[in-house]
Design a protein around this motif. Structure first.
Motif, PDB file in Angstrom:
ATOM      1  N   SER A 167      14.084  19.800 -48.846  1.00  0.00           N
ATOM      2  CA  SER A 167      12.710  20.128 -48.476  1.00  0.00           C
ATOM      3  C   SER A 167      12.596  20.100 -46.951  1.00  0.00           C
ATOM      4  CB  SER A 167      11.760  19.105 -49.076  1.00  0.00           C
ATOM      5  OG  SER A 167      11.978  17.846 -48.475  1.00  0.00           O
ATOM      6  N   GLY A 169      10.838  18.257 -44.888  1.00  0.00           N
ATOM      7  CA  GLY A 169      10.925  16.932 -44.285  1.00  0.00           C
ATOM      8  C   GLY A 169      12.358  16.409 -44.280  1.00  0.00           C
ATOM      9  N   MET A 170      13.088  16.667 -45.377  1.00  0.00           N
ATOM     10  CA  MET A 170      14.478  16.229 -45.476  1.00  0.00           C
ATOM     11  C   MET A 170      15.348  16.961 -44.463  1.00  0.00           C
ATOM     12  SD  MET A 170      15.150  13.858 -47.612  1.00  0.00           S
ATOM     13  CE  MET A 170      14.135  12.922 -48.693  1.00  0.00           C
ATOM     14  N   LEU A 196       5.493  20.526 -40.589  1.00  0.00           N
ATOM     15  CA  LEU A 196       5.484  19.584 -41.710  1.00  0.00           C
ATOM     16  C   LEU A 196       4.073  19.124 -42.077  1.00  0.00           C
ATOM     17  CD1 LEU A 196       8.427  17.345 -40.471  1.00  0.00           C
ATOM     18  CD2 LEU A 196       8.573  19.305 -41.984  1.00  0.00           C
ATOM     19  N   ASP A 197       3.958  18.609 -43.302  1.00  0.00           N
ATOM     20  CA  ASP A 197       2.692  18.039 -43.760  1.00  0.00           C
ATOM     21  C   ASP A 197       2.402  16.728 -43.051  1.00  0.00           C
ATOM     22  OD1 ASP A 197       1.458  19.591 -45.767  1.00  0.00           O
ATOM     23  OD2 ASP A 197       3.205  19.235 -47.029  1.00  0.00           O
ATOM     24  N   VAL A 198       1.121  16.328 -43.019  1.00  0.00           N
ATOM     25  CA  VAL A 198       0.780  15.089 -42.308  1.00  0.00           C
ATOM     26  C   VAL A 198       1.501  13.863 -42.848  1.00  0.00           C
ATOM     27  CG1 VAL A 198      -1.424  15.542 -41.198  1.00  0.00           C
ATOM     28  CG2 VAL A 198      -1.380  15.000 -43.627  1.00  0.00           C
ATOM     29  N   THR A 199       1.666  13.808 -44.157  1.00  0.00           N
ATOM     30  CA  THR A 199       2.324  12.626 -44.720  1.00  0.00           C
ATOM     31  C   THR A 199       3.788  12.577 -44.293  1.00  0.00           C
ATOM     32  OG1 THR A 199       2.702  13.925 -46.697  1.00  0.00           O
ATOM     33  CG2 THR A 199       0.851  12.439 -46.749  1.00  0.00           C
ATOM     34  N   ILE A 200       4.433  13.748 -44.288  1.00  0.00           N
ATOM     35  CA  ILE A 200       5.836  13.815 -43.878  1.00  0.00           C
ATOM     36  C   ILE A 200       5.930  13.621 -42.363  1.00  0.00           C
ATOM     37  CG2 ILE A 200       7.943  15.195 -44.003  1.00  0.00           C
ATOM     38  CD1 ILE A 200       6.734  14.458 -46.737  1.00  0.00           C
ATOM     39  N   GLN A 201       4.955  14.163 -41.650  1.00  0.00           N
ATOM     40  CA  GLN A 201       4.905  13.979 -40.200  1.00  0.00           C
ATOM     41  C   GLN A 201       4.895  12.498 -39.849  1.00  0.00           C
ATOM     42  OE1 GLN A 201       2.374  16.239 -37.300  1.00  0.00           O
ATOM     43  NE2 GLN A 201       1.042  14.475 -37.488  1.00  0.00           N
ATOM     44  N   ALA A 202       4.072  11.722 -40.563  1.00  0.00           N
ATOM     45  CA  ALA A 202       3.997  10.284 -40.299  1.00  0.00           C
ATOM     46  C   ALA A 202       5.359   9.631 -40.519  1.00  0.00           C
ATOM     47  CB  ALA A 202       2.938   9.646 -41.198  1.00  0.00           C
ATOM     48  N   GLN A 203       6.062  10.063 -41.578  1.00  0.00           N
ATOM     49  CA  GLN A 203       7.394   9.507 -41.845  1.00  0.00           C
ATOM     50  C   GLN A 203       8.364   9.815 -40.702  1.00  0.00           C
ATOM     51  OE1 GLN A 203       8.687  11.242 -45.531  1.00  0.00           O
ATOM     52  NE2 GLN A 203       7.185  10.148 -46.769  1.00  0.00           N
ATOM     53  N   ASP A 206       7.556   7.826 -37.537  1.00  0.00           N
ATOM     54  CA  ASP A 206       8.028   6.443 -37.712  1.00  0.00           C
ATOM     55  C   ASP A 206       9.529   6.354 -37.484  1.00  0.00           C
ATOM     56  OD1 ASP A 206       5.590   5.447 -38.240  1.00  0.00           O
ATOM     57  OD2 ASP A 206       5.900   5.072 -40.385  1.00  0.00           O
ATOM     58  N   ARG A 231       0.316   8.731 -30.695  1.00  0.00           N
ATOM     59  CA  ARG A 231       1.128   7.901 -31.565  1.00  0.00           C
ATOM     60  C   ARG A 231       2.441   7.481 -30.906  1.00  0.00           C
ATOM     61  NH1 ARG A 231       2.042   8.073 -37.177  1.00  0.00           N
ATOM     62  NH2 ARG A 231       3.376   6.328 -37.659  1.00  0.00           N
TER      63      ARG A 231
END
Lengths: 350, 324
Positions: A167, A169-170, A196-203, A206, A231
């Protein structure tokens, strides 16, 4: 007193870019993509370069990496010093390749930046074979460790797979693994999370932060998302029409914005503040044509406070604080306009 | 923007769209959606990529056939699968603005032809009438009349999106689906397009479904917000309420993942990173679709599918066992 931009330099920084200018020959004429860009970054620091598309952010870092096709591109002036040594125009310093070994890079679109015909493990192993002289087996087992480091589950199985099986993010994780495989001292991230999506962006954010803490590498982050800047960054350079118009710490840029463009960008973005009025204020107009860049300030056509001097004379950088400068005539002592929305140097200072 | 809900203009009942990918496998893109859009409201539809937002928008407009379920427009049932005549009938009422202003405009047609095509296909309009109207609309969306004879490649992304908006609105629809109209644009231009759409919505009394993955932007434009996950809706409510007081664990994470342009807040905030990624919509897990990523998962979640139920004393609907 506002001081001139050319302050005396202290000890050599990890990367020191000075007065870089890049041009491109096109059928329409010469595009002055980067005009007089200077910045520096130290180990463990994150510098964010912010600006709209076409402002020259990517060209700046690509010229440092030696990724500008020449011709049609041309670095007309400037220098980029890595630990005091010139890297523009060379591929190696002190026996190490700059590209891939000293400086790693991750690109915006992970789907198109990887080779679709090579397995992920082989792709991550390749830079270690090229730059470090590892044999295939050693490089491949290192690649699996890197996949674990970037938190890809079932890394042994995943290393055998091809990009289409990953995917977005991967894939971005795999690209980060590749970029850090030779333990670079600088990681350049060109819009690493835009696709990328926000959730994947956060990952991913980090992960970058964690890797920086572990390895102490410097990160140069290119983005147009001020949320990502807030951030991740310590230092921010705001670019407009091929120039850095404001530079300072992340607090300077967000709480003491001194350039009208920085303020414009901030006001065009939605915030999480429930009390804020629900109208966004866009910046009117569009960036200037870099075929014939304006003589004066590039932003004056869109600036609500532009004065006559802005059109005719290019503003020098005015230092407001240590490390915080803004290229805007309103910071000149004799400027009649001092809008309250912008930060000005306190009179008591200096 | 918490205003009173008007008459329902569009209702969806158990709306489903599955894609057959062979070997008796199906992509459950949209799975049993019940949603009502009221007159003159903006409904924001958010979710990660792959959650089925765009497919839902297309199914509503008939650009994709429905696998099952129904859509009613002002009480009138829309056809299961559109034929040419159905498009003729409904295109004047419902329109779509597409995500990518680069690929959604035909590069071989002039802007005048692109914007005027809808009118040309409708009988009873003369060429000069079309030209006048196109010129009028180009001005309304902030372009110039002499742009009519130019081709799409001569325009910037923001200008192209304006062309897309003019093309959709020239037919004077009442209801428009905007599929991520700003995600391909720069920050400063995003605000221009958002404000333009807000103005036009007020002037023309439009009803909009606004699809986006940028929650903070959706909060700015929408009256209500619906959060989609893996083909189904997990939370619906007033936009500000959903954003500032999310009830569903997924909404909470989605809101929390959105980095805020404020470094002090960002540093203080605990990381709300969610593990894993959205599962494949081919093998949709039994029970709650979010169970395998949910930080608050309970035994029950993996067996029983939660229904979208209104919360007590509010117009918020949430599909989560923990709240019902």
């Amino acid at each position: 007193m506002s001081r001139n931009i050319n302050q005396p330099k202290s000890s050599p920084k990890l990367l020191d870019v000075n007065k870089l200018a890049v041009e491109f020959d096109t059928y329409g004429g010469v595009v002055h993509a980067v005009r007089d860009v200077s910045f520096s970054v130290d180990s463990g620091e994150t510098l964010a370069i912010v600006g709209e598309s076409g402002c020259g952010k990517s060209v700046t870092v690509q010229s440092i990496m030696g990724l500008i096709p020449m011709p049609p591109g041309r670095i007309t002036s400037g220098s980029a010093l890595l630990r005091g040594q010139e890297i523009l125009g060379t591929a190696m310093i002190q026996g190490r390749d700059i590209r891939g070994s000293e400086i790693g890079m991750i690109f915006q679109d992970p789907m198109t930046s990887l080779n679709p015909t090579m397995s992920i493990g082989d792709q991550i192993a390749e830079p270690m074979q090229v730059h470090k002289g590892y044999d295939y087996r050693k490089a491949y087992s290192e690649a699996i460790k890197l996949l674990e480091l970037t938190k890809i589950p079932e890394s042994t199985k995943r290393a055998k797979q091809y990009p289409f099986e990953f995917s977005g993010g991967m894939l971005q994780r795999a690209m980060i693994a590749m970029a850090i495989s030779c333990k670079p001292s600088i990681l350049i991230a060109d819009e690493p999370t835009t696709a990328l999506d926000v959730t994947i962006q956060a990952q991913i954010l980090d992960l970058l932060q964690e890797l920086q803490r572990e390895t102490g590498m410097a990160i140069v982050l290119i983005t147009h998302d001020l949320g990502v800047v807030a951030r991740l960054a310590n230092e921010v350079a705001v670019m407009y029409a091929g120039k850095i118009v404001e530079h300072g710490s992340v607090e300077d840029i967000f709480y003491r914005s001194a350039h009208p463009y920085t303020l414009g960008l901030r006001e065009a973005m939605p915030t999480n503040d429930p009390d804020k009025q629900s109208v966004l204020s866009p910046i009117p107009g569009s960036p200037p044509d870099l075929f014939s860049p304006p003589v004066g300030c590039g932003y004056c056509a869109r600036c609500p406070w532009s004065m006559s001097v802005c059109e005719s004379k290019n503003p020098e950088g005015f230092y407001l604080n240590e490390g915080h400068y803004s290229k805007c005539w309103m910071h000149h002592q004799q400027s009649p306009v001092k809008p309250i929305e912008l930060y000005f140097e306190q009179q008591t200072h200096g | 923007m918490g205003k009173l809900v008007g008459e329902p203009i569009l209702e969806m009942g158990n709306l489903t769209r599955h894609f057959d990918i062979g070997r008796k496998q199906f992509v459950h893109a949209v799975d049993g959606i019940n949603l009502t859009v009221s007159e003159k409201e903006i409904l924001g539809l958010v979710g990660e990529s792959g959650s089925g937002k765009s497919t839902l928008g297309k199914v509503v407009l008939g650009l994709e056939p429905k696998t099952s379920g129904w859509v009613k427009y002002r009480g009138e049932l829309l056809p299961q699968k559109y034929k040419a005549r159905d498009f003729q009938k409904w295109s004047g009422k419902m329109q779509m603005i597409f995500q990518d202003p680069y690929s959604s405009l035909n590069p071989r047609m002039t802007v005048g032809e692109i914007v005027g095509e809808g009118l040309r296909l409708r009988s009873g309009t003369t060429k000069s009438q079309i030209k006048d109207k196109v010129a009028d609309w180009l001005l309304k969306v902030g372009l110039q009349t002499d742009h009519m004879s130019r081709y799409p490649h001569e325009f910037s992304g923001g200008q192209r999106q304006r062309i897309g908006i003019a093309r959709a609105l020239i037919l004077e629809p009442e209801f428009v689906v905007c599929d991520e109209p700003i995600s391909a644009l720069d920050v400063s231009v995003q605000a221009q397009v958002i404000n333009l759409m807000g103005d036009l919505k007020e002037k023309l009394g439009l009803t909009l479904i606004f699809i986006a993955h940028d929650l903070s932007m959706v909060r700015y434009v929408s009256d209500r917000m619906a959060v989609m996950y893996l083909g189904s809706i997990v939370e619906v409510g007033k936009a500000d309420e959903v954003y500032f007081d999310p009830k569903h664990p997924y909404t909470e994470i989605l809101v929390g993942s959105n980095p805020e342009p404020d470094p002090n807040l960002e540093r203080k905030r605990a990381s709300t990173t969610i593990k894993g990624e959205i599962p494949s919509p081919v093998n949709v897990p039994a029970g709650c679709r979010f169970a395998n990523r949910c930080p608050k998962v309970e035994e029950n979640c993996k067996r029983v599918t939660p229904k979208l139920i209104p919360l007590k004393d509010s117009d918020r609907q949430v599909a989560c066992h923990l709240l019902n």
